[in-house]
Every structure is written in structure tokens, then in C-alpha cells.
Scaffold this active site. Structure first.
Site, PDB file in Angstrom:
ATOM      1  CB  CYS A   6      -0.905  -0.026   1.228  1.00  0.00           C
ATOM      2  SG  CYS A   6      -1.779   1.510   1.505  1.00  0.00           S
ATOM      3  CB  CYS A   9       1.036   1.067   4.413  1.00  0.00           C
ATOM      4  SG  CYS A   9      -0.571   0.560   5.067  1.00  0.00           S
ATOM      5  CG  ASP A  32      -3.670  14.641  -3.425  1.00  0.00           C
ATOM      6  OD1 ASP A  32      -4.566  13.856  -3.064  1.00  0.00           O
ATOM      7  OD2 ASP A  32      -3.123  14.588  -4.558  1.00  0.00           O
ATOM      8  CG  HIS A  48      -4.035  -1.172   4.811  1.00  0.00           C
ATOM      9  ND1 HIS A  48      -3.650  -0.416   3.741  1.00  0.00           N
ATOM     10  CD2 HIS A  48      -4.843  -2.137   4.311  1.00  0.00           C
ATOM     11  CE1 HIS A  48      -4.181  -0.899   2.634  1.00  0.00           C
ATOM     12  NE2 HIS A  48      -4.908  -1.950   2.953  1.00  0.00           N
ATOM     13  CG  ASN A  88     -13.260   9.837  -3.898  1.00  0.00           C
ATOM     14  OD1 ASN A  88     -14.365  10.360  -4.028  1.00  0.00           O
ATOM     15  ND2 ASN A  88     -12.151  10.430  -4.295  1.00  0.00           N
ATOM     16  CB  THR A  96      -6.735   5.881  -7.274  1.00  0.00           C
ATOM     17  OG1 THR A  96      -6.401   6.975  -6.421  1.00  0.00           O
ATOM     18  CG2 THR A  96      -7.616   6.357  -8.412  1.00  0.00           C
ATOM     19  CG  HIS A  99      -4.327   3.432   3.908  1.00  0.00           C
ATOM     20  ND1 HIS A  99      -3.236   2.795   4.477  1.00  0.00           N
ATOM     21  CD2 HIS A  99      -4.836   4.219   4.882  1.00  0.00           C
ATOM     22  CE1 HIS A  99      -3.101   3.188   5.734  1.00  0.00           C
ATOM     23  NE2 HIS A  99      -4.067   4.066   6.001  1.00  0.00           N
ATOM     24  CG  HIS A 101      -7.607   8.467   0.830  1.00  0.00           C
ATOM     25  ND1 HIS A 101      -7.613   7.159   0.410  1.00  0.00           N
ATOM     26  CD2 HIS A 101      -8.006   9.204  -0.229  1.00  0.00           C
ATOM     27  CE1 HIS A 101      -7.985   7.099  -0.855  1.00  0.00           C
ATOM     28  NE2 HIS A 101      -8.247   8.335  -1.276  1.00  0.00           N
ATOM     29  CG  HIS A 103      -9.602  13.559  -0.954  1.00  0.00           C
ATOM     30  ND1 HIS A 103      -8.587  13.687  -1.879  1.00  0.00           N
ATOM     31  CD2 HIS A 103     -10.092  12.306  -1.116  1.00  0.00           C
ATOM     32  CE1 HIS A 103      -8.476  12.549  -2.570  1.00  0.00           C
ATOM     33  NE2 HIS A 103      -9.376  11.699  -2.123  1.00  0.00           N
TER      34      HIS A 103
HETATM   35  P1  AMP Z   1      -8.672   8.740  -4.299  1.00  0.00           P
HETATM   36  O1  AMP Z   1      -8.951   8.997  -5.750  1.00  0.00           O
HETATM   37  O2  AMP Z   1      -9.772   9.205  -3.394  1.00  0.00           O
HETATM   38  O3  AMP Z   1      -8.257   7.301  -4.044  1.00  0.00           O
HETATM   39  O4  AMP Z   1      -7.452   9.681  -3.934  1.00  0.00           O
HETATM   40  C1  AMP Z   1      -6.129   9.279  -3.928  1.00  0.00           C
HETATM   41  C2  AMP Z   1      -5.318  10.542  -3.832  1.00  0.00           C
HETATM   42  O5  AMP Z   1      -4.005  10.194  -3.451  1.00  0.00           O
HETATM   43  C3  AMP Z   1      -5.222  11.330  -5.149  1.00  0.00           C
HETATM   44  O6  AMP Z   1      -5.712  12.655  -4.942  1.00  0.00           O
HETATM   45  C4  AMP Z   1      -3.725  11.305  -5.454  1.00  0.00           C
HETATM   46  O7  AMP Z   1      -3.261  12.519  -6.037  1.00  0.00           O
HETATM   47  C5  AMP Z   1      -3.131  11.063  -4.082  1.00  0.00           C
HETATM   48  N1  AMP Z   1      -1.826  10.403  -4.075  1.00  0.00           N
HETATM   49  C6  AMP Z   1      -1.485   9.240  -4.678  1.00  0.00           C
HETATM   50  N2  AMP Z   1      -0.208   8.934  -4.434  1.00  0.00           N
HETATM   51  C7  AMP Z   1       0.274   9.916  -3.634  1.00  0.00           C
HETATM   52  C8  AMP Z   1       1.545  10.172  -3.038  1.00  0.00           C
HETATM   53  N3  AMP Z   1       2.595   9.339  -3.198  1.00  0.00           N
HETATM   54  N4  AMP Z   1       1.693  11.296  -2.285  1.00  0.00           N
HETATM   55  C9  AMP Z   1       0.649  12.144  -2.116  1.00  0.00           C
HETATM   56  N5  AMP Z   1      -0.579  11.946  -2.639  1.00  0.00           N
HETATM   57  C10 AMP Z   1      -0.757  10.858  -3.398  1.00  0.00           C
HETATM   58 ZN    ZN Z   2      -2.311   1.182   3.702  1.00  0.00          ZN
END
Ligand code: AMP
Ligand code: ZN
Length: 112
Positions: A6, A9, A32, A48, A88, A96, A99, A101, A103
Site C-alpha cells: 500500500c 502505508c 496530496d 490499513h 471516495n 485509487t 487505504h 483517506h 481529502h
Molecule cells: P482517491 O482517488 O480518493 O483514491 O485519492 C487518492 C489521492 O491520493 C489522489 O488525490 C492522489 O493525487 C493522491 N496520491 C497518490 N499517491 C500519492 C503520493 N505518493 N503522495 C501524495 N498523494 C498521493
Molecule cells: Zn495502507
């Protein structure tokens, strides 16, 4: 607790770099990498799991704790005038990273 595959993680463990704005024993907050607003933070539990439907009592306590901390973290990072929280969930929402999260979007009058 951690999933070795992940991205988030790995961020918590410091294996992938991030711009951290807050951390304690239960949660981690960072910028982000592709901001969708002037301020775009991600708040994650250290434990996680992917979906709200996977919450047990302990996880629910952590999510409630995170929501209680977010107002101060948001205010300290340019969102004193308001912000939006987005979670989301699953494919139709375009989740995407598997884990959970939260926003945190703000720093401007949000156009949508
Ligand atoms: P979601 O579409 O809700 O799963 O949001 C995932 C978010 O994680 C997106 O806004 C990505 O830009 C962000 N993201 C993915 N990888 C990273 C990373 N390594 N560092 C910071 N943000 C990330
Ligand atoms: Zn995780």
C-alpha cells in the site's frame, strides 16, 4: 496493521516521501501530490483498511478522533475560511488508493 503493497502505508513508514503536515500515534496528514484545490491534504488512519464498511469499533473511534483533529489541522494549513472533506469509496467513486483517506480541500472559494 500495515499492508506492504500500500502506497499510503509506505508513506506512513517513510518508505515513500511525503510532505507531512501532522502526525500522531493514530493518524497521518500530508499534502496530496496532485492538488485539486489550493490546499489539498490527505488525512489517513495509521491502521490499513480500505472502506468505511470495514470499520469495527476501534476503527470507528479512530475516524471520530480524526474528524475531531481536522478543524485545527485545516486552520493551521490555510483553511481558516472553510474547507470540504471528501471520502471516495470504491470503484464508482474513483477510489485509487486502497487505504481509507479523507481529502481536505480548501484555501480558496471552491468552484464546485
Ligand atoms: P482517491 O482517488 O480518493 O483514491 O485519492 C487518492 C489521492 O491520493 C489522489 O488525490 C492522489 O493525487 C493522491 N496520491 C497518490 N499517491 C500519492 C503520493 N505518493 N503522495 C501524495 N498523494 C498521493
Ligand atoms: Zn495502507
Amino acid at each position: 496493521m500495515y499492508d506492504d503493497n500500500c502506497t499510503f502505508c509506505k508513506i506512513i513508514k517513510g518508505e515513500i516521501p511525503s510532505t507531512k503536515v501532522y502526525e500522531d500515534d493514530k493518524m497521518y496528514v500530508f499534502k496530496d501530490i496532485e492538488p485539486k484545490a489550493k490546499v489539498h491534504l490527505l488525512a489517513i488512519p495509521k491502521d490499513h483498511f480500505k472502506l468505511l464498511s470495514e470499520m469495527n469499533g476501534q476503527r470507528a473511534m479512530v475516524i471520530a478522533y480524526m474528524l475531531s483533529k481536522i478543524p485545527q489541522i485545516a486552520a493551521d494549513n490555510g483553511c481558516a475560511n472553510g474547507y470540504r472533506l471528501v471520502v471516495n469509496q470504491g470503484d464508482d467513486a474513483g477510489q485509487t488508493v486502497n487505504h481509507l483517506h479523507i481529502h481536505i480541500l480548501g484555501g480558496e472559494n471552491l468552484p464546485w
